[in-house]
Scaffold this motif. Structure first.
Motif, PDB file in Angstrom:
ATOM      1  N   THR A  20       3.913   2.455  -4.679  1.00  0.00           N
ATOM      2  CA  THR A  20       2.559   2.689  -4.184  1.00  0.00           C
ATOM      3  C   THR A  20       1.564   1.815  -4.930  1.00  0.00           C
ATOM      4  OG1 THR A  20       3.132   4.984  -3.642  1.00  0.00           O
ATOM      5  CG2 THR A  20       0.795   4.430  -3.705  1.00  0.00           C
ATOM      6  N   VAL A  57       1.786  -1.793  -3.605  1.00  0.00           N
ATOM      7  CA  VAL A  57       1.117  -1.944  -2.310  1.00  0.00           C
ATOM      8  C   VAL A  57      -0.400  -1.921  -2.487  1.00  0.00           C
ATOM      9  CG1 VAL A  57       0.758  -0.884  -0.051  1.00  0.00           C
ATOM     10  CG2 VAL A  57       3.066  -0.974  -1.031  1.00  0.00           C
ATOM     11  N   ARG A  84      -1.757  -5.142  -4.223  1.00  0.00           N
ATOM     12  CA  ARG A  84      -1.713  -6.300  -3.318  1.00  0.00           C
ATOM     13  C   ARG A  84      -2.856  -6.241  -2.314  1.00  0.00           C
ATOM     14  NH1 ARG A  84       1.746  -9.999  -2.506  1.00  0.00           N
ATOM     15  NH2 ARG A  84       1.335  -9.918  -0.259  1.00  0.00           N
ATOM     16  N   ARG A  85      -3.211  -5.047  -1.869  1.00  0.00           N
ATOM     17  CA  ARG A  85      -4.340  -4.925  -0.942  1.00  0.00           C
ATOM     18  C   ARG A  85      -5.652  -5.331  -1.611  1.00  0.00           C
ATOM     19  NH1 ARG A  85      -4.258  -1.823   3.742  1.00  0.00           N
ATOM     20  NH2 ARG A  85      -6.358  -1.029   3.272  1.00  0.00           N
ATOM     21  N   LEU A  97      -1.466   3.582   4.848  1.00  0.00           N
ATOM     22  CA  LEU A  97      -0.142   4.124   5.161  1.00  0.00           C
ATOM     23  C   LEU A  97      -0.178   5.584   5.617  1.00  0.00           C
ATOM     24  CD1 LEU A  97       2.085   2.624   2.322  1.00  0.00           C
ATOM     25  CD2 LEU A  97       1.959   1.930   4.713  1.00  0.00           C
ATOM     26  N   GLU A 134       1.280   6.325   9.159  1.00  0.00           N
ATOM     27  CA  GLU A 134       2.736   6.140   9.226  1.00  0.00           C
ATOM     28  C   GLU A 134       3.457   7.313   8.581  1.00  0.00           C
ATOM     29  OE1 GLU A 134       4.583   2.302   8.692  1.00  0.00           O
ATOM     30  OE2 GLU A 134       2.602   1.401   8.436  1.00  0.00           O
ATOM     31  N   LEU A 188       9.542   2.944   3.415  1.00  0.00           N
ATOM     32  CA  LEU A 188       8.245   2.617   4.000  1.00  0.00           C
ATOM     33  C   LEU A 188       7.405   1.796   3.029  1.00  0.00           C
ATOM     34  CD1 LEU A 188       6.011   2.927   6.144  1.00  0.00           C
ATOM     35  CD2 LEU A 188       5.420   5.107   5.079  1.00  0.00           C
ATOM     36  N   LEU A 189       7.332   2.238   1.774  1.00  0.00           N
ATOM     37  CA  LEU A 189       6.543   1.523   0.771  1.00  0.00           C
ATOM     38  C   LEU A 189       7.127   0.139   0.480  1.00  0.00           C
ATOM     39  CD1 LEU A 189       5.951   4.520  -1.649  1.00  0.00           C
ATOM     40  CD2 LEU A 189       4.177   3.367  -0.321  1.00  0.00           C
ATOM     41  N   ARG A 225       6.417  -2.681   2.888  1.00  0.00           N
ATOM     42  CA  ARG A 225       5.091  -3.295   2.878  1.00  0.00           C
ATOM     43  C   ARG A 225       4.974  -4.426   1.849  1.00  0.00           C
ATOM     44  NH1 ARG A 225       0.678  -1.145   5.593  1.00  0.00           N
ATOM     45  NH2 ARG A 225       1.489  -0.103   7.457  1.00  0.00           N
TER      46      ARG A 225
END
Length: 386
Positions: free
Chosen positions: A18, A21, A24-25, A61, A64, A112-113, A116
Protein backbone atom coordinates in the motif's frame (compact mmCIF):
# COMPACT_ATOMS: atom_id res chain seq x y z
CA UNK A 1 14.20 20.68 -13.22
CA UNK A 2 12.25 17.85 -11.59
CA UNK A 3 14.33 16.08 -8.96
CA UNK A 4 13.61 12.37 -8.60
CA UNK A 5 12.81 11.20 -5.08
CA UNK A 6 13.61 7.60 -4.30
CA UNK A 7 11.95 5.43 -1.65
CA UNK A 8 12.81 1.90 -0.60
CA UNK A 9 10.02 -0.16 0.94
CA UNK A 10 11.21 -3.15 2.95
CA UNK A 11 8.53 -5.86 2.98
CA UNK A 12 5.79 -6.70 0.48
CA UNK A 13 2.88 -7.33 2.81
CA UNK A 14 -0.35 -5.33 2.87
CA UNK A 15 1.26 -2.27 4.47
CA UNK A 16 4.39 -2.25 2.34
CA UNK A 17 2.55 -2.66 -0.94
CA UNK A 18 0.00 0.00 0.00
CA UNK A 19 2.85 2.38 0.83
CA UNK A 20 4.49 1.67 -2.53
CA UNK A 21 1.28 2.39 -4.44
CA UNK A 22 0.57 5.53 -2.40
CA UNK A 23 4.09 6.93 -2.80
CA UNK A 24 4.14 6.30 -6.55
CA UNK A 25 0.90 8.27 -6.85
CA UNK A 26 2.77 11.17 -5.22
CA UNK A 27 5.55 10.98 -7.81
CA UNK A 28 8.09 8.93 -5.90
CA UNK A 29 10.38 6.41 -7.54
CA UNK A 30 9.89 3.27 -5.43
CA UNK A 31 11.63 -0.07 -4.99
CA UNK A 32 10.00 -2.80 -2.88
CA UNK A 33 12.39 -5.34 -1.39
CA UNK A 34 10.94 -8.68 -0.31
CA UNK A 35 13.07 -11.49 1.12
CA UNK A 36 10.68 -14.26 -0.02
CA UNK A 37 11.22 -15.81 -3.43
CA UNK A 38 7.69 -14.91 -4.53
CA UNK A 39 4.47 -13.41 -3.20
CA UNK A 40 2.96 -16.72 -2.21
CA UNK A 41 -0.73 -16.84 -1.18
CA UNK A 42 0.20 -16.87 2.50
CA UNK A 43 -2.51 -16.24 5.07
CA UNK A 44 -6.22 -16.75 4.96
CA UNK A 45 -8.94 -14.14 5.28
CA UNK A 46 -8.62 -10.44 5.81
CA UNK A 47 -11.05 -7.99 7.35
CA UNK A 48 -11.27 -4.48 5.90
CA UNK A 49 -13.30 -2.01 7.91
CA UNK A 50 -14.76 1.29 6.66
CA UNK A 51 -11.64 3.12 7.81
CA UNK A 52 -9.43 0.98 5.56
CA UNK A 53 -11.80 1.54 2.64
CA UNK A 54 -11.66 5.29 3.23
CA UNK A 55 -7.85 5.07 3.09
CA UNK A 56 -7.91 2.97 -0.08
CA UNK A 57 -10.19 5.53 -1.72
CA UNK A 58 -7.32 7.97 -1.31
CA UNK A 59 -5.10 5.89 -3.59
CA UNK A 60 -7.77 4.96 -6.11
CA UNK A 61 -8.36 1.38 -4.99
CA UNK A 62 -11.48 1.66 -2.85
CA UNK A 63 -13.99 0.71 -5.53
CA UNK A 64 -11.93 -2.28 -6.65
CA UNK A 65 -11.74 -3.57 -3.10
CA UNK A 66 -15.49 -3.05 -2.62
CA UNK A 67 -16.06 -5.75 -5.21
CA UNK A 68 -14.93 -8.20 -2.56
CA UNK A 69 -17.50 -9.65 -0.19
CA UNK A 70 -19.28 -7.36 2.23
CA UNK A 71 -20.43 -8.87 5.50
CA UNK A 72 -24.18 -8.75 5.01
CA UNK A 73 -27.38 -9.78 6.75
CA UNK A 74 -27.39 -10.30 10.49
CA UNK A 75 -24.46 -11.21 12.69
CA UNK A 76 -23.07 -10.85 16.15
CA UNK A 77 -21.87 -12.86 19.13
CA UNK A 78 -22.97 -16.40 20.00
CA UNK A 79 -22.57 -19.00 22.72
CA UNK A 80 -21.11 -22.46 21.95
CA UNK A 81 -24.63 -23.95 22.07
CA UNK A 82 -25.73 -21.59 19.31
CA UNK A 83 -27.74 -19.01 21.24
CA UNK A 84 -27.10 -15.38 20.42
CA UNK A 85 -25.60 -13.06 22.98
CA UNK A 86 -26.28 -10.19 20.62
CA UNK A 87 -27.49 -10.16 17.02
CA UNK A 88 -27.75 -7.10 14.83
CA UNK A 89 -28.46 -5.99 11.28
CA UNK A 90 -25.01 -5.47 9.77
CA UNK A 91 -26.41 -3.03 7.23
CA UNK A 92 -26.31 -0.45 10.00
CA UNK A 93 -22.52 -0.37 9.69
CA UNK A 94 -22.65 0.95 6.13
CA UNK A 95 -25.43 3.36 7.03
CA UNK A 96 -23.43 4.85 9.89
CA UNK A 97 -19.94 4.91 8.38
CA UNK A 98 -20.58 5.05 4.64
CA UNK A 99 -19.11 1.61 3.99
CA UNK A 100 -19.66 -1.96 5.15
CA UNK A 101 -17.19 -4.32 6.74
CA UNK A 102 -15.51 -6.39 4.03
CA UNK A 103 -13.84 -9.75 4.22
CA UNK A 104 -11.58 -11.05 1.47
CA UNK A 105 -8.78 -13.48 0.87
CA UNK A 106 -5.48 -11.87 1.85
CA UNK A 107 -3.90 -13.18 -1.34
CA UNK A 108 -6.50 -11.34 -3.45
CA UNK A 109 -5.73 -8.03 -1.74
CA UNK A 110 -1.98 -8.58 -2.15
CA UNK A 111 -2.47 -9.38 -5.84
CA UNK A 112 -4.55 -6.21 -6.33
CA UNK A 113 -1.90 -4.00 -4.71
CA UNK A 114 1.05 -5.68 -6.44
CA UNK A 115 -0.77 -5.38 -9.76
CA UNK A 116 -0.68 -1.58 -9.44
CA UNK A 117 3.13 -1.59 -9.41
CA UNK A 118 5.06 -1.52 -12.70
CA UNK A 119 7.41 -4.34 -13.57
CA UNK A 120 10.71 -4.07 -11.76
CA UNK A 121 9.41 -2.20 -8.72
CA UNK A 122 9.00 -5.37 -6.66
CA UNK A 123 12.26 -7.23 -6.11
CA UNK A 124 11.95 -10.64 -4.44
CA UNK A 125 14.70 -12.75 -2.85
CA UNK A 126 16.34 -9.59 -1.46
CA UNK A 127 17.12 -9.52 2.26
CA UNK A 128 17.85 -6.25 4.05
CA UNK A 129 20.78 -6.77 6.43
CA UNK A 130 21.28 -3.25 7.76
CA UNK A 131 20.11 0.36 7.58
CA UNK A 132 21.81 3.70 8.19
CA UNK A 133 18.82 5.98 8.83
CA UNK A 134 20.48 9.12 7.52
CA UNK A 135 19.28 12.57 8.54
CA UNK A 136 17.96 15.85 7.12
CA UNK A 137 21.15 16.45 5.14
CA UNK A 138 22.10 12.87 4.31
CA UNK A 139 20.27 10.08 2.49
CA UNK A 140 19.58 6.74 4.12
CA UNK A 141 21.74 3.75 3.19
CA UNK A 142 20.34 0.22 3.00
CA UNK A 143 22.56 -2.86 3.04
CA UNK A 144 20.97 -5.81 1.25
CA UNK A 145 21.88 -9.25 -0.02
CA UNK A 146 21.99 -7.66 -3.49
CA UNK A 147 24.27 -4.76 -2.53
CA UNK A 148 24.02 -1.27 -1.05
CA UNK A 149 21.23 1.17 -1.92
CA UNK A 150 20.58 4.84 -1.12
CA UNK A 151 17.17 6.41 -0.59
CA UNK A 152 15.49 9.65 0.37
CA UNK A 153 12.98 7.58 2.35
CA UNK A 154 13.03 4.05 3.72
CA UNK A 155 9.76 2.42 4.73
CA UNK A 156 10.20 -0.41 7.21
CA UNK A 157 7.24 -2.71 6.64
CA UNK A 158 9.09 -5.87 7.60
CA UNK A 159 6.60 -7.27 10.10
CA UNK A 160 6.44 -8.02 13.78
CA UNK A 161 9.98 -9.38 13.84
CA UNK A 162 11.32 -6.23 12.14
CA UNK A 163 15.11 -6.12 12.01
CA UNK A 164 14.94 -2.43 11.18
CA UNK A 165 12.88 -1.63 14.28
CA UNK A 166 15.32 -3.59 16.43
CA UNK A 167 18.28 -1.74 14.94
CA UNK A 168 16.80 1.74 15.24
CA UNK A 169 15.19 1.24 18.64
CA UNK A 170 17.46 -1.24 20.46
CA UNK A 171 15.94 -0.37 23.86
CA UNK A 172 12.47 -1.46 22.78
CA UNK A 173 11.55 -4.76 24.48
CA UNK A 174 9.98 -6.06 21.28
CA UNK A 175 6.94 -8.33 20.92
CA UNK A 176 5.25 -9.83 23.98
CA UNK A 177 3.21 -13.03 24.01
CA UNK A 178 -0.50 -12.30 24.49
CA UNK A 179 -1.30 -15.62 26.16
CA UNK A 180 -3.37 -16.78 23.18
CA UNK A 181 -2.77 -18.95 20.14
CA UNK A 182 -4.80 -18.78 16.91
CA UNK A 183 -5.87 -20.92 13.98
CA UNK A 184 -7.07 -19.72 10.58
CA UNK A 185 -8.41 -21.52 7.54
CA UNK A 186 -10.67 -21.08 4.53
CA UNK A 187 -13.31 -23.78 4.13
CA UNK A 188 -14.31 -24.50 0.52
CA UNK A 189 -18.02 -24.15 1.34
CA UNK A 190 -20.55 -24.89 4.03
CA UNK A 191 -21.06 -28.67 3.86
CA UNK A 192 -24.58 -29.91 3.15
CA UNK A 193 -26.54 -30.32 6.35
CA UNK A 194 -24.12 -28.23 8.37
CA UNK A 195 -26.43 -25.25 8.68
CA UNK A 196 -26.11 -21.70 7.40
CA UNK A 197 -22.94 -19.66 7.85
CA UNK A 198 -23.79 -16.29 9.34
CA UNK A 199 -21.15 -13.71 10.19
CA UNK A 200 -20.57 -14.43 13.86
CA UNK A 201 -18.04 -14.88 16.60
CA UNK A 202 -18.75 -17.54 19.21
CA UNK A 203 -17.31 -17.12 22.70
CA UNK A 204 -16.77 -20.08 24.98
CA UNK A 205 -14.61 -20.57 28.05
CA UNK A 206 -11.48 -18.82 26.84
CA UNK A 207 -11.99 -20.12 23.31
CA UNK A 208 -13.32 -18.16 20.34
CA UNK A 209 -14.47 -19.30 16.90
CA UNK A 210 -15.27 -16.86 14.08
CA UNK A 211 -17.19 -17.53 10.86
CA UNK A 212 -17.16 -15.06 7.95
CA UNK A 213 -18.67 -16.01 4.55
CA UNK A 214 -16.73 -14.94 1.45
CA UNK A 215 -18.17 -13.82 -1.89
CA UNK A 216 -16.89 -16.98 -3.58
CA UNK A 217 -19.00 -19.24 -1.35
CA UNK A 218 -15.97 -20.10 0.71
CA UNK A 219 -15.95 -19.39 4.43
CA UNK A 220 -13.11 -17.78 6.34
CA UNK A 221 -12.80 -19.22 9.84
CA UNK A 222 -10.58 -18.31 12.75
CA UNK A 223 -10.23 -19.56 16.29
CA UNK A 224 -8.25 -18.65 19.39
CA UNK A 225 -7.58 -20.21 22.76
CA UNK A 226 -5.40 -19.53 25.81
CA UNK A 227 -2.25 -21.66 25.62
CA UNK A 228 1.47 -21.61 26.38
CA UNK A 229 3.53 -20.40 23.40
CA UNK A 230 5.19 -22.79 21.00
CA UNK A 231 2.82 -25.77 21.22
CA UNK A 232 2.11 -27.37 17.85
CA UNK A 233 0.17 -30.45 16.75
CA UNK A 234 0.84 -32.95 13.99
CA UNK A 235 -2.75 -32.49 12.82
CA UNK A 236 -4.07 -28.98 13.53
CA UNK A 237 -7.47 -29.81 12.01
CA UNK A 238 -7.80 -32.65 14.51
CA UNK A 239 -6.91 -30.24 17.31
CA UNK A 240 -9.68 -27.90 16.13
CA UNK A 241 -12.11 -30.83 16.11
CA UNK A 242 -11.09 -31.72 19.64
CA UNK A 243 -11.78 -28.20 20.83
CA UNK A 244 -14.82 -27.22 18.76
CA UNK A 245 -16.58 -30.33 17.42
CA UNK A 246 -19.31 -30.01 20.08
CA UNK A 247 -20.03 -26.36 19.27
CA UNK A 248 -23.02 -25.21 17.24
CA UNK A 249 -23.46 -25.64 13.47
CA UNK A 250 -21.89 -24.92 11.07
CA UNK A 251 -18.61 -25.00 13.05
CA UNK A 252 -18.11 -28.80 13.17
CA UNK A 253 -18.91 -29.14 9.46
CA UNK A 254 -16.55 -26.34 8.47
CA UNK A 255 -13.69 -27.92 10.42
CA UNK A 256 -14.50 -31.31 8.94
CA UNK A 257 -14.31 -29.91 5.41
CA UNK A 258 -10.61 -29.01 5.56
CA UNK A 259 -7.37 -30.94 5.43
CA UNK A 260 -4.66 -30.43 8.08
CA UNK A 261 -2.32 -28.69 5.63
CA UNK A 262 -4.89 -25.90 5.12
CA UNK A 263 -4.83 -24.77 8.77
CA UNK A 264 -2.53 -21.94 9.82
CA UNK A 265 -1.55 -21.96 13.49
CA UNK A 266 0.25 -19.00 15.05
CA UNK A 267 0.84 -17.72 18.55
CA UNK A 268 -0.28 -14.11 19.05
CA UNK A 269 2.39 -11.59 19.95
CA UNK A 270 1.97 -7.84 20.16
CA UNK A 271 4.00 -4.73 20.89
CA UNK A 272 2.68 -4.07 24.37
CA UNK A 273 5.13 -1.24 24.97
CA UNK A 274 4.88 1.45 22.28
CA UNK A 275 7.87 2.74 20.40
CA UNK A 276 8.88 6.31 21.25
CA UNK A 277 8.40 7.26 17.59
CA UNK A 278 7.54 5.67 14.25
CA UNK A 279 10.54 7.21 12.54
CA UNK A 280 14.26 7.70 12.92
CA UNK A 281 16.17 9.84 10.44
CA UNK A 282 14.78 9.07 7.00
CA UNK A 283 13.23 5.75 8.03
CA UNK A 284 9.49 5.39 8.70
CA UNK A 285 8.14 2.25 10.38
CA UNK A 286 4.63 1.04 9.66
CA UNK A 287 2.23 -1.85 10.16
CA UNK A 288 3.19 -4.74 12.43
CA UNK A 289 6.77 -3.50 12.54
CA UNK A 290 5.54 -0.38 14.35
CA UNK A 291 2.49 -1.51 16.31
CA UNK A 292 1.74 -5.24 16.04
CA UNK A 293 -1.57 -5.88 17.76
CA UNK A 294 -3.79 -8.81 18.68
CA UNK A 295 -6.35 -9.69 15.99
CA UNK A 296 -9.52 -9.40 18.07
CA UNK A 297 -10.69 -6.09 16.57
CA UNK A 298 -9.71 -7.09 13.03
CA UNK A 299 -7.65 -3.91 12.66
CA UNK A 300 -4.10 -5.10 11.98
CA UNK A 301 -4.21 -4.74 8.20
CA UNK A 302 -6.53 -1.73 8.43
CA UNK A 303 -4.03 0.21 10.53
CA UNK A 304 -1.18 -0.72 8.19
CA UNK A 305 -3.20 0.66 5.26
CA UNK A 306 -3.92 3.85 7.22
CA UNK A 307 -0.19 4.16 8.02
CA UNK A 308 0.76 3.89 4.36
CA UNK A 309 -1.69 6.51 3.15
CA UNK A 310 -0.79 8.97 5.91
CA UNK A 311 2.92 8.46 5.25
CA UNK A 312 2.44 9.28 1.57
CA UNK A 313 0.45 12.40 2.51
CA UNK A 314 3.41 13.85 4.48
CA UNK A 315 5.96 12.89 1.83
CA UNK A 316 5.52 16.07 -0.25
CA UNK A 317 7.63 17.97 -0.96
CA UNK A 318 9.96 16.08 1.38
CA UNK A 319 9.09 13.46 3.98
CA UNK A 320 7.95 15.05 7.25
CA UNK A 321 8.31 11.95 9.36
CA UNK A 322 7.74 13.77 12.64
CA UNK A 323 4.26 14.59 11.31
CA UNK A 324 3.80 10.90 10.44
CA UNK A 325 4.65 9.84 14.01
CA UNK A 326 2.38 12.55 15.43
CA UNK A 327 -0.54 11.41 13.29
CA UNK A 328 -0.13 7.67 13.74
CA UNK A 329 1.36 6.82 17.13
CA UNK A 330 -1.58 7.94 19.35
CA UNK A 331 -4.20 6.36 17.10
CA UNK A 332 -2.48 3.01 16.65
CA UNK A 333 -1.75 2.87 20.39
CA UNK A 334 -5.45 3.38 21.08
CA UNK A 335 -6.36 0.61 18.63
CA UNK A 336 -3.71 -1.82 19.92
CA UNK A 337 -4.79 -1.33 23.54
CA UNK A 338 -8.45 -1.72 22.59
CA UNK A 339 -7.67 -4.89 20.68
CA UNK A 340 -5.85 -6.37 23.66
CA UNK A 341 -8.81 -5.53 25.91
CA UNK A 342 -11.06 -7.34 23.43
CA UNK A 343 -8.68 -10.30 23.55
CA UNK A 344 -8.95 -10.48 27.34
CA UNK A 345 -12.73 -10.00 27.28
CA UNK A 346 -13.39 -12.75 24.74
CA UNK A 347 -10.79 -15.04 26.34
CA UNK A 348 -12.21 -15.11 29.87
CA UNK A 349 -12.03 -18.50 31.56
CA UNK A 350 -13.68 -17.86 34.95
CA UNK A 351 -17.32 -19.11 34.88
CA UNK A 352 -18.42 -16.26 37.14
CA UNK A 353 -16.69 -13.63 34.99
CA UNK A 354 -18.11 -15.19 31.81
CA UNK A 355 -21.66 -15.15 33.24
CA UNK A 356 -21.29 -11.48 34.20
CA UNK A 357 -19.82 -10.59 30.81
CA UNK A 358 -22.54 -12.40 28.88
CA UNK A 359 -25.30 -10.81 30.93
CA UNK A 360 -23.87 -7.37 30.24
CA UNK A 361 -23.65 -8.05 26.51
CA UNK A 362 -27.24 -9.35 26.33
CA UNK A 363 -28.59 -6.36 28.27
CA UNK A 364 -26.69 -3.91 26.11
CA UNK A 365 -28.05 -5.58 22.98
CA UNK A 366 -31.62 -5.30 24.22
CA UNK A 367 -31.57 -1.88 25.86
CA UNK A 368 -29.15 -0.08 23.54
CA UNK A 369 -29.14 -1.92 20.19
CA UNK A 370 -27.03 0.80 18.54
CA UNK A 371 -24.34 0.57 21.22
CA UNK A 372 -22.15 -1.81 19.23
CA UNK A 373 -22.09 0.58 16.30
CA UNK A 374 -21.42 3.61 18.48
CA UNK A 375 -18.49 1.81 20.09
CA UNK A 376 -16.96 1.44 16.62
CA UNK A 377 -16.94 5.21 15.97
CA UNK A 378 -13.27 5.76 16.92
CA UNK A 379 -12.21 3.00 14.54
CA UNK A 380 -14.55 3.10 11.58
CA UNK A 381 -15.15 6.84 11.20
CA UNK A 382 -11.48 7.62 10.43
CA UNK A 383 -10.79 9.34 7.11
CA UNK A 384 -7.38 10.03 5.54
CA UNK A 385 -5.80 13.47 5.34
CA UNK A 386 -6.37 15.35 2.10
Amino acid sequence: MVVSRHAIVVGAGIGGLTAAVALRRRGWDVAVLERAKALEPVGAGLGLGPNALHALDGIGLGDEVRRFSAIQGHGGLRRPGGGWLVRTDLGGLAARFGDPQLVALRADVVDLLAGRLPAGVLRTSVTVTGVDAGDAGRRAHVATSAGYLDADLVVAADGIGSRIRAALFPDSPGPRYSGFTTWRFVAPAVPAGAGRAEPAETWGRGEVFGVLPLASGQVYCYASAPAPPGIRHDDEAAELKRRFAHWHDPIPGLIGAISPDRVLHDDVYWLAEPLPAYHRGRVAILGDAAHAMTPHLGQGACQAIEDAVVLASVADPGPDLAAYTSARLPRTRMVANGSYRATRLSGMTSPAAIALRNTGIRLAGRLAPSLMLRQMDPLASWTPPL
